[in-house]
Design a protein around this motif. Structure first.
Motif, mmCIF file in Angstrom:
data_model
loop_
_atom_site.group_PDB
_atom_site.id
_atom_site.type_symbol
_atom_site.label_atom_id
_atom_site.label_comp_id
_atom_site.label_asym_id
_atom_site.label_seq_id
_atom_site.Cartn_x
_atom_site.Cartn_y
_atom_site.Cartn_z
ATOM 1 N N THR A 172 -9.881 -0.975 0.338
ATOM 2 C CA THR A 172 -10.990 -1.921 0.178
ATOM 3 C C THR A 172 -11.890 -1.918 1.411
ATOM 4 O O THR A 172 -13.050 -2.325 1.351
ATOM 5 C CB THR A 172 -10.475 -3.368 -0.021
ATOM 6 N N TYR A 177 -0.414 -5.454 2.723
ATOM 7 C CA TYR A 177 -0.051 -5.629 1.329
ATOM 8 C C TYR A 177 1.297 -6.313 1.097
ATOM 9 O O TYR A 177 1.577 -6.771 0.029
ATOM 10 C CB TYR A 177 0.017 -4.258 0.656
ATOM 11 N N MET A 179 3.238 6.345 4.047
ATOM 12 C CA MET A 179 2.787 5.242 3.193
ATOM 13 C C MET A 179 3.917 4.719 2.319
ATOM 14 O O MET A 179 4.779 5.481 1.883
ATOM 15 C CB MET A 179 1.602 5.710 2.340
ATOM 16 N N THR A 227 -4.530 -6.804 -2.315
ATOM 17 C CA THR A 227 -4.739 -7.356 -0.981
ATOM 18 C C THR A 227 -5.305 -8.766 -1.073
ATOM 19 O O THR A 227 -6.029 -9.108 -2.000
ATOM 20 C CB THR A 227 -5.674 -6.444 -0.154
ATOM 21 N N GLU A 233 -5.788 5.583 10.629
ATOM 22 C CA GLU A 233 -5.287 4.758 9.529
ATOM 23 C C GLU A 233 -4.704 5.650 8.440
ATOM 24 O O GLU A 233 -5.083 6.813 8.305
ATOM 25 C CB GLU A 233 -6.468 3.908 9.012
HETATM 26 P P1 IMP Z 1 -7.685 -2.107 2.916
HETATM 27 O O1 IMP Z 1 -7.845 -3.231 3.878
HETATM 28 O O2 IMP Z 1 -7.756 -2.540 1.493
HETATM 29 O O3 IMP Z 1 -8.604 -0.938 3.197
HETATM 30 O O4 IMP Z 1 -6.193 -1.703 3.030
HETATM 31 C C1 IMP Z 1 -5.752 -0.648 3.659
HETATM 32 C C2 IMP Z 1 -4.241 -0.710 3.693
HETATM 33 O O5 IMP Z 1 -3.668 -0.989 2.419
HETATM 34 C C3 IMP Z 1 -3.740 0.652 4.074
HETATM 35 O O6 IMP Z 1 -3.631 0.769 5.446
HETATM 36 C C4 IMP Z 1 -2.399 0.686 3.396
HETATM 37 O O7 IMP Z 1 -1.434 0.163 4.258
HETATM 38 C C5 IMP Z 1 -2.530 -0.197 2.203
HETATM 39 N N1 IMP Z 1 -2.714 0.618 0.995
HETATM 40 C C6 IMP Z 1 -3.850 0.775 0.283
HETATM 41 N N2 IMP Z 1 -3.662 1.609 -0.753
HETATM 42 C C7 IMP Z 1 -2.368 1.987 -0.682
HETATM 43 C C8 IMP Z 1 -1.574 2.894 -1.456
HETATM 44 O O8 IMP Z 1 -2.007 3.524 -2.427
HETATM 45 N N3 IMP Z 1 -0.293 3.064 -1.052
HETATM 46 C C9 IMP Z 1 0.234 2.422 0.022
HETATM 47 N N4 IMP Z 1 -0.478 1.579 0.781
HETATM 48 C C10 IMP Z 1 -1.768 1.364 0.433
#
Ligand code: IMP
Ligand code: MG
Length: 181
Positions: free
Chosen positions: A106, A72, A160, A78, A101
């Motif tokens: 997503t 991010y 996080m 994303t 993780e």
């Molecule tokens: P994905 O590829 O969209 O599943 O992204 C996952 C990654 O996005 C996670 O490992 C987090 O690093 C970041 N992420 C998603 N939602 C949040 C949030 O609410 N707070 C902080 N990081 C987030």
């Protein structure tokens, strides 16, 4: 007077609630992998604290490895593209692997990692995530071990971050949508 940014945060799960849930996940992993050796692969940086707690709540023979992927950055959305910034240190062929993780959101990151790792022919591959946001899923992927399933809210703490901040908060907190923290 400056109000510390942390005071704008709302606790979603306290450290006590997290500790209890992680212990349950650890018990499940201990049962599922009795007598086996497991490689826990943490996705940097968000999963570091969860992995540390989860691993210590299991009673199995396990080793750690870490990967880093583009993420991010400083935004709340994303891009859809994932880049491997740090690869595995050790081969996983023929090994039991648990990807650890912080958030399954997503599903783009974990779908990518799962695809890459399966090309190395592990003996098994499972996913443990501290948080799951099923409402935001773009890729069809589910975790095998889920700490908490949460609505579509942006959270920080317990590893996080928002723009690298708040990782060291012991609780999982909601960052208000209009926060400039
Ligand atoms: P994905 O590829 O969209 O599943 O992204 C996952 C990654 O996005 C996670 O490992 C987090 O690093 C970041 N992420 C998603 N939602 C949040 C949030 O609410 N707070 C902080 N990081 C987030
Ligand atoms: Mg992450």
């Amino acid at each position: 007077m400056d109000i510390p940014a942390s005071q704008q945060l709302l606790v979603l799960y306290s450290r006590e609630q997290i500790e209890k849930r992680v212990a349950e996940l650890g018990e499940a992993i201990t049962r599922d992998y009795a007598g086996e050796t497991v490689i826990m692969i943490g996705v940097l940086k968000g999963s570091a604290i969860f992995l540390a707690d989860l691993a210590r709540s299991t009673r199995i023979d396990c080793t750690f490895d870490f990967v880093a992927v583009s993420s991010y950055k400083k935004a709340r959305s994303t891009s859809g593209a994932v880049k491997l910034l740090k690869d595995l240190d050790e081969p996983i062929e023929g090994k039991h692997v648990i990807i650890v993780e912080d958030i399954l959101d997503t599903g783009i990151t974990l779908s990518y990692l799962r695809k890459v790792f399966l090309q190395h022919h592990p003996k098994s591959l499972r996913i443990a995530t501290c948080l799951d946001k099923p409402a935001r899923r773009i890729q069809p992927i589910e975790a095998d071990y889920v700490g908490f399933s949460i609505p579509n809210q942006f959270v920080v703490g317990y590893g996080m971050d928002f723009a690298e901040k708040f990782r060291n908060l012991p609780d999982i907190c909601i960052l208000p949508p209009d926060s400039t923290a």
